[in-house]
Design a protein around this motif. Structure first.
Motif, PDB file in Angstrom:
ATOM      1  N   LYS A   1       0.832  -1.208   0.000  1.00 19.22           N
ATOM      2  CA  LYS A   1       0.000   0.000   0.000  1.00 19.22           C
ATOM      3  C   LYS A   1       0.868   1.260   0.000  1.00 19.22           C
ATOM      4  CE  LYS A   1      -2.110  -1.369   3.779  1.00 19.22           C
ATOM      5  NZ  LYS A   1      -1.425  -2.677   3.920  1.00 19.22           N
ATOM      6  N   SER A   2       1.821   1.301   0.937  1.00 15.26           N
ATOM      7  CA  SER A   2       2.676   2.493   1.013  1.00 15.26           C
ATOM      8  C   SER A   2       3.572   2.594  -0.217  1.00 15.26           C
ATOM      9  CB  SER A   2       3.528   2.448   2.286  1.00 15.26           C
ATOM     10  OG  SER A   2       2.699   2.328   3.427  1.00 15.26           O
ATOM     11  N   SER A   3       4.070   1.448  -0.695  1.00 15.91           N
ATOM     12  CA  SER A   3       4.913   1.461  -1.900  1.00 15.91           C
ATOM     13  C   SER A   3       4.149   2.042  -3.084  1.00 15.91           C
ATOM     14  CB  SER A   3       5.359   0.043  -2.250  1.00 15.91           C
ATOM     15  OG  SER A   3       5.999  -0.572  -1.171  1.00 15.91           O
TER      16      SER A   3
ATOM     17  N   THR B   1       4.506  -2.054   8.931  1.00 11.85           N
ATOM     18  CA  THR B   1       5.385  -0.922   8.674  1.00 11.85           C
ATOM     19  C   THR B   1       4.643   0.385   8.926  1.00 11.85           C
ATOM     20  OG1 THR B   1       6.524  -2.256   7.061  1.00 11.85           O
ATOM     21  CG2 THR B   1       6.922   0.114   6.984  1.00 11.85           C
ATOM     22  N   THR B   2       3.478   0.535   8.310  1.00 18.10           N
ATOM     23  CA  THR B   2       2.667   1.726   8.549  1.00 18.10           C
ATOM     24  C   THR B   2       1.950   1.543   9.874  1.00 18.10           C
ATOM     25  OG1 THR B   2       2.371   1.971   6.182  1.00 18.10           O
ATOM     26  CG2 THR B   2       0.846   3.190   7.593  1.00 18.10           C
ATOM     27  N   ARG B   3       2.122   2.500  10.769  1.00 23.11           N
ATOM     28  CA  ARG B   3       1.630   2.341  12.140  1.00 23.11           C
ATOM     29  C   ARG B   3       0.298   3.028  12.382  1.00 23.11           C
ATOM     30  NH1 ARG B   3       4.315  -1.234  15.456  1.00 23.11           N
ATOM     31  NH2 ARG B   3       6.216  -1.701  14.321  1.00 23.11           N
TER      32      ARG B   3
ATOM     33  N   ALA C   1      -5.817   7.972   2.172  1.00 18.57           N
ATOM     34  CA  ALA C   1      -5.346   7.515   3.477  1.00 18.57           C
ATOM     35  C   ALA C   1      -4.484   6.287   3.300  1.00 18.57           C
ATOM     36  CB  ALA C   1      -6.531   7.198   4.385  1.00 18.57           C
ATOM     37  N   ASP C   2      -3.223   6.389   3.736  1.00 18.72           N
ATOM     38  CA  ASP C   2      -2.408   5.195   3.891  1.00 18.72           C
ATOM     39  C   ASP C   2      -2.772   4.650   5.266  1.00 18.72           C
ATOM     40  OD1 ASP C   2      -0.619   3.190   3.442  1.00 18.72           O
ATOM     41  OD2 ASP C   2       1.172   4.359   3.944  1.00 18.72           O
ATOM     42  N   THR C   3      -2.865   3.339   5.365  1.00 16.72           N
ATOM     43  CA  THR C   3      -3.364   2.737   6.599  1.00 16.72           C
ATOM     44  C   THR C   3      -2.501   1.538   6.977  1.00 16.72           C
ATOM     45  OG1 THR C   3      -4.861   1.212   5.450  1.00 16.72           O
ATOM     46  CG2 THR C   3      -5.738   3.394   5.980  1.00 16.72           C
TER      47      THR C   3
HETATM   48 MG   LIG Z   1       2.403   0.667   4.685  1.00 13.86          MG
END
Ligand SMILES: [Mg+2]
Ligand SMILES: Nc1nc2c(ncn2[C@@H]2O[C@H](COP(=O)(O)OP(=O)(O)OP(=O)(O)O)[C@@H](O)[C@H]2O)c(=O)[nH]1
Ligand SMILES: [Zn+2]
Length: 293
Positions: free
Chosen positions: A174-176, A202-204, A218-220
């Motif tokens: 997701k973040s990538s 990784t994403t907190r 929204a990154d989650t």
């Molecule tokens: Mg992430």
């Protein structure tokens, strides 16, 4: 952000909230005491009333009524959810996908399904049948890779001018993907060695990110547990779009579409108009809801 009319909470930071103002500035806010005491906590995506106390500092005076709200990921007032899976590492879990789709359908949100890590697919047609199952229902399914950027432009276009939330298991990318969508973002992504530490995220926390094309996304944090607690067993079919219509035609009122041989849903499954995998997952989720009662 041309369409932004209300101040909107973009992230929580240890009792404070960063609020994006209609002019594009960020203000770090403390909630008013009465808000701190209320059970209904402030969510990322909340539209708020802000009183400015100093440069870039303010007080959240009030939270406006939400137009919708997801529990997982915890976010309010979104236009669409982008459900992200991976072809591999981790392999798709279709029951988890259906569970997540049901919960998002229950909030009446638009849904995009994104299957990432296309580059890791060994045979090009692997999973094609499952992809078709979801496309035939009417879901927009996009295939992406952050290695060769396949599908990234298409995904960016879908986020344009809307408020979206990414949702899905940890490690699917997701973040990538967001890093590919928006140049210079540099969100932290999982290391290759994450396999060693199972269940690491990784994403907190949920964070709303402003895109240069006017979208907010929204990154989650990833999640793998998802409970349907609170859902009524006789409503479940409504959140399987391909079942919802035939369920209305079913002549048995209050039918759970699980055993009556004349049931219109079962007839559609037998006729191949509802995918067996989806029907099986319907039965699995139905049994789960019944056990919780
Ligand atoms: Mg992430
Ligand atoms: N081969 C391949 N690896 C990818 C791709 N996208 C992401 N990855 C890798 O997958 C791992 C996890 O990526 P993240 O972006 O941190 O995943 P995430 O979904 O944000 O995970 P959480 O923040 O824990 O929910 C990293 O090692 C990425 O480099 C892709 O398209 N192909
Ligand atoms: Zn029925």
């Amino acid at each position: 952000m041309s369409k932004l009319t209300n101040p909107i909470v973009v992230r929580g930071v240890g009792g404070f909230y960063d609020v994006l103002m209609p002019d594009g500035s960020l203000v770090r806010c403390q909630p008013r005491g009465k808000l701190r005491l209320s059970l209904d906590r402030i969510l990322v995506g909340d539209w708020v009333k802000v009183g400015i106390v100093a440069a870039s500092q303010g007080i959240i005076e009030d939270v406006l009524k939400r137009k919708n709200q997801l529990v997982r990921p915890a976010v309010a007032n979104i236009d669409q959810a982008v459900v992200v899976l991976a072809f591999s590492d981790p392999e798709p879990d279709w029951l988890f996908l259906d569970r997540l789709l049901v919960l998002i359908e229950a909030s009446s949100l638009k849904i995009v399904i994104c299957i990432n890590k296309r580059d890791l697919l060994e045979q090009p047609d692997q999973f094609q049948q499952m992809i078709n199952v979801y496309r035939n229902i009417g879901y927009h399914v996009i295939i992406t890779s952050t290695v060769d950027n396949q599908g990234v432009d298409e995904l960016r276009e879908l986020l344009k001018g809307k408020v979206s939330a990414f949702a899905g298991p940890s490690g699917v990318g997701k973040s990538s993907l967001l890093n590919r969508i928006e140049e210079g973002l540099e969100l932290p992504v999982g290391s290759i060695s994450r396999k060693l530490g199972r269940g690491r995220h990784t994403t907190r926390q949920v964070e709303l990110i402003r895109l240069s094309n006017g979208g907010l996304v929204a990154d989650t944090p990833g999640f793998s547990q998802l409970s349907l607690s609170g859902m009524a067993q006789d409503r479940l079919h409504a959140f399987f779009p391909e079942m919802a219509k035939s369920a209305l035609l079913c002549r048995f009122s209050g039918c759970l579409h699980d055993k009556e041989p004349d049931c219109a849903v079962i007839q559609m499954v037998d006729a191949g108009q509802i995918a067996p995998s989806r029907y099986q997952n319907y039965l699995t989720l139905l049994a789960e809801i019944q056990r919780m009662r």
